[in-house]
Design a protein around this motif. Structure first.
Motif, mmCIF file in Angstrom:
data_model
loop_
_atom_site.group_PDB
_atom_site.id
_atom_site.type_symbol
_atom_site.label_atom_id
_atom_site.label_comp_id
_atom_site.label_asym_id
_atom_site.label_seq_id
_atom_site.Cartn_x
_atom_site.Cartn_y
_atom_site.Cartn_z
ATOM 1 N N LYS A 240 44.214 70.573 28.630
ATOM 2 C CA LYS A 240 45.149 71.703 28.576
ATOM 3 C C LYS A 240 46.595 71.240 28.702
ATOM 4 O O LYS A 240 47.500 71.785 28.052
ATOM 5 C CB LYS A 240 44.814 72.699 29.690
ATOM 6 N N LYS A 241 46.830 70.203 29.524
ATOM 7 C CA LYS A 241 48.189 69.701 29.740
ATOM 8 C C LYS A 241 48.572 68.593 28.758
ATOM 9 O O LYS A 241 49.617 67.959 28.915
ATOM 10 C CB LYS A 241 48.317 69.180 31.174
ATOM 11 N N ASN A 242 47.708 68.351 27.767
ATOM 12 C CA ASN A 242 47.964 67.335 26.735
ATOM 13 C C ASN A 242 48.150 65.933 27.318
ATOM 14 O O ASN A 242 48.938 65.130 26.808
ATOM 15 C CB ASN A 242 49.194 67.718 25.900
ATOM 16 N N LYS A 243 47.416 65.638 28.395
ATOM 17 C CA LYS A 243 47.454 64.303 28.990
ATOM 18 C C LYS A 243 46.504 63.340 28.280
ATOM 19 O O LYS A 243 46.592 62.127 28.466
ATOM 20 C CB LYS A 243 47.083 64.381 30.476
ATOM 21 N N THR A 245 43.633 63.460 24.525
ATOM 22 C CA THR A 245 43.144 64.293 23.432
ATOM 23 C C THR A 245 41.776 64.868 23.776
ATOM 24 O O THR A 245 41.012 64.263 24.548
ATOM 25 C CB THR A 245 43.027 63.482 22.133
#
Length: 348
Positions: A240-243, A245
């Motif tokens: 969700k936080k794009n940390k 893929t």
């Protein structure tokens, strides 16, 4: 003296250090003999990396592998075997000890580190963080503890441009600056898997060792996670936080599901999720093996080390003497400064 008590954490509700006068006389315990099931740890290095493992659950991961000459190319079969301790000897792939590329430091710096009995270490790669001087130190710790900051050439250049010059003695304040060359990964998050300089230490190092390791007969101490308690919940937050893929997180979770990792929110009566900005540890064969196993997971899957910590702890069943301390203790230990600028990736 009240100011001293505040600095040393004497009145802290979470991190209960010894009183200031006792800290000044604190020394390393001479009679402490760790009970370690591993007596000898062998680090595996490979002249020729192994072929891609056919048991990878998703093909995408093998195509985007971060294995290289520094890490070795551990197969899943070797990975499974690495968690099993058979007798007093153990062996593990461990990139930290590989002589096949990456992490070159000078002979003088290596000699200096070998002279240290206890070390506070931090790193800044890619120029993303400033260096903060530790506060709240006892005179005893200043005499007995080394403070080491690992920098790459990008960080050195950015710090010097900001007026932070390394002295002829290789120090900036209390920190010995060690220049690291030939970093093995273009992704700086993999190069910097030791606590970063985005925090300022504000508690006495010897006092911290006594409070978090010696007092509880632990060999490793790490913070519980502040927001979540489950690896699987953390995986959702990472995406969700794009940390990371969705695809690479799916690869990791698929493997953990296949291996049987439970989704419990508690493990050994603690949160089943850790936060690794601060790690306090004694160098024993078991802790060294644990750190190698953990880093191997970070290399194989995502660089989000929270996702792999519990898995390694769950698999490495001989490793028991760990102190997972509450979040308020971590906040007592450091002032969190955050990243100053985005780290620059390596281009080659």
């Amino acid at each position: 003296m009240e100011g001293d008590h505040r600095l040393f954490g004497f009145s802290s509700a979470c991190l209960k250090l010894l009183p200031a006068e006792e800290l000044e006389h604190l020394d390393f315990p001479m009679d402490k003999v760790p009970v370690d099931p591993i007596k000898r740890l062998v680090y595996i290095t490979e002249a020729n990396p192994a072929s891609v493992d056919e048991r990878m659950p998703f093909e995408q991961h093998s195509e985007a592998s971060t294995f290289n000459l520094f890490t070795g190319n551990q197969t899943l079969k070797q990975r499974d075997e690495s968690f099993k301790v058979k007798g007093a000897d153990a062996s593990v792939h461990c990139s930290f000890y590989s002589d096949k590329g990456g992490f070159r430091i000078s002979v003088e710096d290596r000699s200096y580190m070998e002279s240290c009995k206890a070390v506070v270490s931090t790193c800044a790669f890619g120029g993303g963080d400033d260096l903060y001087q530790p506060i709240g130190m006892s005179e005893s710790s200043l005499k007995k503890v080394c403070f080491v900051a690992f920098w790459d050439e990008i960080t050195l250049a950015s710090q010097e441009a900001d007026g932070h010059k390394v002295g002829d003695d290789r120090y900036i304040g209390k920190w010995r600056i060690i220049l690291v060359k030939n970093l093995p990964f273009t992704d700086q998050r993999l190069n910097g898997k030791i606590p970063k300089t985005q925090s300022q230490l504000r508690r006495d190092p010897l006092g911290v060792l006594e409070a978090l390791l010696w007092r509880s007969n632990s060999v490793l101490a790490i913070s519980e996670h502040g927001a979540r308690s489950s690896v699987y919940d953390e995986a959702k937050a990472v995406v969700k936080k794009n940390k990371a893929t969705p695809e690479e997180v799916a690869v990791q979770l698929a493997q953990y599901h296949q291996d049987g990792l439970p989704g419990d929110k508690r493990f050994n009566e603690k949160k089943a999720l850790a936060e690794a900005s601060i790690i306090v540890k004694e160098h024993t064969p078991s802790t060294n093996m644990f750190m190698c196993l953990w880093f191997n997971e970070v290399v194989r899957f995502t660089c989000r080390d929270q996702l792999s910590f519990l898995y390694v702890l769950w698999q490495f069943k001989e490793f028991r003497d760990i102190n997972m301390f509450p979040v308020c203790t971590r906040k007592d230990l450091v002032n969190s400064m955050g990243h100053i600028r985005k780290a620059k990736p390596l281009t080659s």
